[in-house]
Design a protein around this motif. Structure first.
Motif, PDB file in Angstrom:
ATOM      1  N   GLU A 224     -11.213-104.208   4.336  1.00 20.02           N
ATOM      2  CA  GLU A 224     -10.915-105.232   3.347  1.00 20.02           C
ATOM      3  C   GLU A 224     -11.278-106.646   3.801  1.00 20.02           C
ATOM      4  O   GLU A 224     -11.798-107.459   2.698  1.00 20.02           O
ATOM      5  CB  GLU A 224      -9.332-105.517   3.917  1.00 20.02           C
ATOM      6  N   GLN A 227     -15.107-106.420   2.529  1.00 23.87           N
ATOM      7  CA  GLN A 227     -14.922-106.560   1.169  1.00 23.87           C
ATOM      8  C   GLN A 227     -14.958-107.976   0.437  1.00 23.87           C
ATOM      9  O   GLN A 227     -15.683-108.401  -0.411  1.00 23.87           O
ATOM     10  CB  GLN A 227     -13.650-105.820   0.590  1.00 23.87           C
ATOM     11  N   GLY A 228     -13.921-108.837   1.156  1.00 22.79           N
ATOM     12  CA  GLY A 228     -13.714-110.208   1.018  1.00 22.79           C
ATOM     13  C   GLY A 228     -15.113-111.036   1.158  1.00 22.79           C
ATOM     14  O   GLY A 228     -15.610-111.964   0.511  1.00 22.79           O
ATOM     15  N   GLU A 231     -17.685-110.026  -1.625  1.00 20.20           N
ATOM     16  CA  GLU A 231     -17.257-110.916  -2.954  1.00 20.20           C
ATOM     17  C   GLU A 231     -17.479-112.515  -2.776  1.00 20.20           C
ATOM     18  O   GLU A 231     -17.924-113.045  -3.855  1.00 20.20           O
ATOM     19  CB  GLU A 231     -15.686-110.775  -3.133  1.00 20.20           C
ATOM     20  N   SER A 232     -17.222-113.057  -1.395  1.00 23.94           N
ATOM     21  CA  SER A 232     -17.570-114.430  -1.282  1.00 23.94           C
ATOM     22  C   SER A 232     -19.197-114.714  -1.596  1.00 23.94           C
ATOM     23  O   SER A 232     -19.578-115.708  -1.941  1.00 23.94           O
ATOM     24  CB  SER A 232     -17.092-115.067   0.054  1.00 23.94           C
ATOM     25  N   ALA A 237     -16.387-107.435  -7.585  1.00 25.27           N
ATOM     26  CA  ALA A 237     -15.429-106.750  -6.635  1.00 25.27           C
ATOM     27  C   ALA A 237     -15.706-105.221  -6.485  1.00 25.27           C
ATOM     28  O   ALA A 237     -15.675-104.421  -5.936  1.00 25.27           O
ATOM     29  CB  ALA A 237     -14.129-107.019  -7.171  1.00 25.27           C
ATOM     30  N   ALA A 240     -18.796-104.272  -4.608  1.00 20.09           N
ATOM     31  CA  ALA A 240     -18.471-104.671  -3.251  1.00 20.09           C
ATOM     32  C   ALA A 240     -17.928-103.510  -2.772  1.00 20.09           C
ATOM     33  O   ALA A 240     -18.033-103.079  -1.660  1.00 20.09           O
ATOM     34  CB  ALA A 240     -17.744-106.249  -3.108  1.00 20.09           C
ATOM     35  N   ALA A 241     -16.832-103.071  -3.605  1.00 21.38           N
ATOM     36  CA  ALA A 241     -16.035-102.041  -2.909  1.00 21.38           C
ATOM     37  C   ALA A 241     -16.706-100.400  -2.909  1.00 21.38           C
ATOM     38  O   ALA A 241     -16.525 -99.954  -1.933  1.00 21.38           O
ATOM     39  CB  ALA A 241     -14.712-101.779  -4.077  1.00 21.38           C
TER      40      ALA A 241
END
Ligand SMILES: NC(=O)c1ccc[n+]([C@@H]2O[C@H](COP(=O)([O-])OP(=O)(O)OC[C@H]3O[C@@H](n4cnc5c(N)ncnc54)[C@H](OP(=O)(O)O)[C@@H]3O)[C@@H](O)[C@H]2O)c1
Length: 282
Positions: A224, A227-228, A231-232, A237, A240-241
């Motif tokens: 997680e 992932q964040g 995305e940044s 999303a 990225a996932a």
């Protein structure tokens, strides 16, 4: 024997056309691209070809084509639907064989990224067309393309733990496309393709450290968190996932292939990781 290559404006397709020109008469090669003017420089016939068009609209672009190389779309919006359009058009145009660029172990891989490839392979099988399936591993450039940024940030990041990868360069997968497209001997074959060398992301980071003289640790992150961060960087999303999922599931060997099939097709060993790092660092 006329061979058409889709996605010819992309990095893999462009390189495949170049390798193919060394194997067959360029007059027998057709570069297919959404915008044909972008492939004028390839020195082969160019035709307009957009995967999102209905098969009827694509069939004419495949007139006279014996083998079509379908390079998987980079547009993840109904990718299967796009590939279906191409397969249906190939059938309607009387194409004999499809060469499709898939992913390692697509038939059984639990990776999210394998889903579209699994369905596409099934559509090709159901079409009754002869096929050559190239189940590509990860591109070395997926990491070496961003080594500068990793060095600036002070770490290579991911969620792959001690997963072993056997990537190969995009150019090597492109050469494999040319090899199989140029010879009917590869009809009916499915090839699992990876580089000769298996390494972890920690191995990669250590090699970058050695060659650059700048410390680059591999920071393994909880999914997680990774992932964040992706995305940044501006990644959607969903995409990225999918990348996080690749890392997590790679731990079970889904992006590892030690069959040596790629180097057999190329007739030489694949690029060692140290050489790829050296090329990337310049
Ligand atoms: N195994 C791996 O590690 C890995 C890594 C990256 C990608 N891939 C897959 O391999 C494929 C080729 O890689 P690449 O490096 O060459 O990617 P790329 O440089 O991004 O090229 C993608 C190609 O797909 C074309 N395309 C996208 N949507 C299309 C549409 N609707 N109709 C026709 N063409 C369309 C693009 O055309 P435009 O030039 O018109 O945009 C471009 O030619 C990718 O598309 C992706 O499926 C695999």
């Amino acid at each position: 024997m006329t061979i058409a290559i889709t996605g010819a404006s992309g990095q893999l397709g462009r390189a495949a056309v170049d390798f193919l020109k060394a194997r067959v008469d360029p007059a027998q090669i057709i570069a297919l691209a959404r915008d044909p003017s972008r492939v004028d420089d390839l020195g082969v016939e160019a035709r307009a070809f957009d995967y999102t068009r209905q098969p009827d609209a694509l069939t004419a672009a495949l007139a006279g084509v014996e083998t079509v190389v379908l390079i998987s779309s980079s547009d993840f919006n109904d990718r299967v639907g796009q590939h279906r359009n191409v397969i249906d058009a190939a059938k309607a145009a009387g194409v004999s064989r499809i060469v499709y660029t898939s992913i390692l172990k697509a038939d059984v891989s639990p990776m999210l990224i394998a889903q579209d490839h699994r369905v596409t392979e099934a559509l090709i099988a159901a079409s009754g067309l002869s096929a050559t399936i190239l189940r590509n591993g990860w591109y070395t450039e997926n990491w070496t393309g961003t080594l500068g940024a990793a060095l600036e940030a002070g770490a290579l990041i991911g969620s792959a733990g001690s997963a072993r990868f056997t990537p190969a360069t995009r150019s090597e997968y492109a050469q494999a496309i040319a090899v199989v497209a140029a010879s009917a001997n590869h009809a009916g074959k499915t090839y699992e393709l990876g580089g000769d060398e298996a390494f972890t992301l920690a191995d990669l980071a250590a090699e970058v450290t050695r060659q650059s003289g700048r410390p680059l640790p591999y920071n393994d992150l909880p999914p997680e968190v990774y992932q964040g961060i992706l995305e940044s960087f501006g990644l959607p999303a969903g995409f990225a996932a999918m990348l996080v999922d690749v890392d997590v599931k790679a731990a079970d060997g889904w992006l590892e292939d030690s069959s040596g099939t790629l180097s057999d097709l190329l007739g030489r060993p694949t690029t060692p990781m140290a050489a790829a790092v050296s090329a990337a660092l310049g």
